[in-house]
Design a protein around this motif. Structure first.
Motif, PDB file in Angstrom:
ATOM      1  N   SER A   1     -10.307  19.192 -58.550  1.00 50.77           N
ATOM      2  CA  SER A   1     -11.185  20.133 -59.244  1.00 50.77           C
ATOM      3  C   SER A   1     -12.200  19.459 -60.152  1.00 50.77           C
ATOM      4  O   SER A   1     -13.295  19.996 -60.380  1.00 50.77           O
ATOM      5  CB  SER A   1     -10.359  21.123 -60.075  1.00 50.77           C
ATOM      6  OG  SER A   1      -9.636  21.992 -59.239  1.00 50.77           O
TER       7      SER A   1
ATOM      8  N   GLN B   1     -16.644  19.864 -51.280  1.00 48.35           N
ATOM      9  CA  GLN B   1     -15.692  20.083 -52.373  1.00 48.35           C
ATOM     10  C   GLN B   1     -15.270  21.549 -52.464  1.00 48.35           C
ATOM     11  O   GLN B   1     -14.116  21.859 -52.750  1.00 48.35           O
ATOM     12  CB  GLN B   1     -16.289  19.622 -53.709  1.00 48.35           C
ATOM     13  CG  GLN B   1     -16.725  18.167 -53.743  1.00 48.35           C
ATOM     14  CD  GLN B   1     -15.629  17.211 -53.341  1.00 48.35           C
ATOM     15  OE1 GLN B   1     -14.476  17.351 -53.743  1.00 48.35           O
ATOM     16  NE2 GLN B   1     -15.979  16.210 -52.532  1.00 48.35           N
TER      17      GLN B   1
ATOM     18  N   ARG C   1     -16.534  23.241 -58.675  1.00 52.00           N
ATOM     19  CA  ARG C   1     -16.532  21.906 -58.064  1.00 52.00           C
ATOM     20  C   ARG C   1     -17.910  21.499 -57.546  1.00 52.00           C
ATOM     21  O   ARG C   1     -18.345  20.380 -57.816  1.00 52.00           O
ATOM     22  CB  ARG C   1     -15.446  21.858 -56.987  1.00 52.00           C
ATOM     23  CG  ARG C   1     -14.061  22.012 -57.617  1.00 52.00           C
ATOM     24  CD  ARG C   1     -13.068  22.766 -56.746  1.00 52.00           C
ATOM     25  NE  ARG C   1     -11.906  23.181 -57.542  1.00 52.00           N
ATOM     26  CZ  ARG C   1     -11.829  24.342 -58.213  1.00 52.00           C
ATOM     27  NH1 ARG C   1     -12.829  25.208 -58.161  1.00 52.00           N
ATOM     28  NH2 ARG C   1     -10.768  24.630 -58.928  1.00 52.00           N
TER      29      ARG C   1
END
Length: 444
Positions: A295, A169, A138
């Protein structure tokens, strides 16, 4: 044949010898274009940061990152920016900054916990263990999308806001992983104890009352996942960027949480339905929701927002990312049954034993191999290595492996088609093509 240049998802490249890391602290962002405008060679240089001498150590509560520069030997076109084939090597170089920032955040959390109950620091230690290692898919996508859209000679002067968005992330991923392990009742991830497993190992009643110890460890793991979730959101809320950019990033974060939670909830509900009840189309939708948004779609679009992407580009990028995310999760399920445990770190029995309604399990239920699989949940003596080898062979003979691989291929073909959208600039298309190629070759 020469080895592939770009290894975005599954391999780690050493930084190019032409790339040097600067250890100075970056200045705070001076501003950036609105997310409603595409980046161009006319983007002011003041919107990026450049290295300056360090003045003082970064606060652990607001970890600063460094901004690196290229040596003169690395060609960066003023109009085109970094060549697409070199993006991944530079991303790999920047991942070190992501790791440093994430370590600082976890260290700050642990330090704050030392003034509280003595049971609190071990929870932070377990979270640190859980976030150690991994492919950093990510963060790499955040950085890759940003670099693929930036132009100008200083296109690689990556500001703190991009690094910290990448960190956010990965923290979000960590939160979901911790919670997912509790949902699935797992104690191990990638061959090592997960957060629940670590906490369970030190529980005072693990021998005298194992059920109570397990329940307590899972409760603490849920709390740990919540800590990572709020830490991720905090990074975005405190970014030194224009208000509209921050709002866009927070909206994407909210989308990732909302869609992923819906996918996880559907996964739980579908697992309770009678065998063969949910159609494979519903299973594929659940699979996409569970993985694709947080993702692939949100990381890629977050990097694009920071680079100044417009709505049409973000829409086109989302279409590619959703197909990529579906393919990624389907591959995960495929490797969970047909992969090599020594390489994947996954048990080849876990998915089939769980009875969860994956696309692969849906295909297996309709095959001649199902009686063997069904025996695993009804006959304790069937849980042997020999029996599982027989299940794999039966699935292969029944054509399940090939049919499921075809489903993965369909998702990858959908991504390839979406990449052709004219709203995506050529360099970004080339980067996404490399991501697809790496995903296609994935074996871990």
């Amino acid at each position: 044949m020469n080895p592939p240049i770009v290894h975005t998802l599954t391999r780690t490249l050493s930084p190019s010898p032409d790339i040097a890391r600067d250890t100075g602290h970056a200045r705070p962002d001076q501003g950036r274009e609105s997310a409603e405008h595409c980046p161009s060679e006319n983007t002011p240089n003041s919107q990026l940061t450049s290295p300056v001498a360090p003045e003082k150590p970064a606060s652990p509560h607001s970890p600063q990152t460094t901004t690196s520069s290229l040596t003169p030997d690395v060609p960066v076109s003023e109009s085109a920016g970094l060549p697409s084939a070199a993006i991944d090597a530079w991303v790999t170089h920047l991942i070190g900054q992501v790791e440093d920032s994430m370590s600082a955040i976890l260290a700050a959390g642990r330090e704050r916990s030392t003034g509280m109950d003595p049971s609190y620091p071990p929870l932070w230690d377990a979270l640190g263990d859980a976030l150690r290692g991994g492919k950093r898919v990510r963060p790499r996508l955040v950085l890759g999308a940003y670099l693929a859209l930036r132009t100008g000679e200083d296109a690689l002067a990556v500001p703190d806001s991009v690094i910290l968005t990448a960190v956010a992330q990965e923290l979000l991923h960590g939160a979901f992983v911790v919670h997912d392990d509790v949902i699935d009742g797992d104690l191990v991830r990638r061959g090592h104890p997960n957060v629940t497993g670590n906490l369970l190992a030190s529980h005072p009643r693990r021998h005298s009352d194992p059920a109570r110890a397990r329940r307590d460890a899972e409760a603490s793991a849920i709390i740990g996942g919540d800590l990572l979730l709020t830490a991720a959101q905090r990074q975005l809320a405190l970014l030194d960027v224009p208000a509209d950019v921050r709002v866009n990033l927070l909206d994407l974060f909210d989308e990732a949480v909302h869609v992923t939670a819906g996918g996880e909830h559907a996964d739980v509900v579908l697992a309770a339905l009678p065998p063969g009840t949910p159609p494979i189309t519903r299973i594929l939708t659940m699979t996409e929701h569970k993985t694709a948004s947080y993702s692939f779609s949100v990381p890629l679009r977050s990097g694009a927002v920071l680079a100044g992407a417009d709505r049409n580009l973000l829409r086109a990028l989302d279409a590619v990312a959703r197909a990529l995310g579906l393919a990624f999760q389907l591959q995960d399920d495929h490797l969970g049954v047909f992969g090599e445990s020594a390489r994947t770190g996954k048990s080849i029995t876990a998915d089939l034993e769980s009875g969860k309604n994956t696309a692969l399990l849906s295909l297996a239920r309709a095959s001649d191999a199902w009686p063997l699989i069904s025996a695993l949940t009804t006959t304790p003596d069937a849980h042997t290595t020999t029996h599982w080898a027989g299940v794999q062979e039966a699935l292969i003979r029944a054509g399940v492996r090939d049919r499921h691989h075809a489903v993965v291929t369909t998702a990858l073909d959908r991504a390839r088609s979406a990449v052709q959208d004219p709203a995506l600039p050529p360099r970004l298309r080339a980067y996404l093509d490399a991501v697809i190629a790496d995903l296609e070759e994935r074996d871990v």
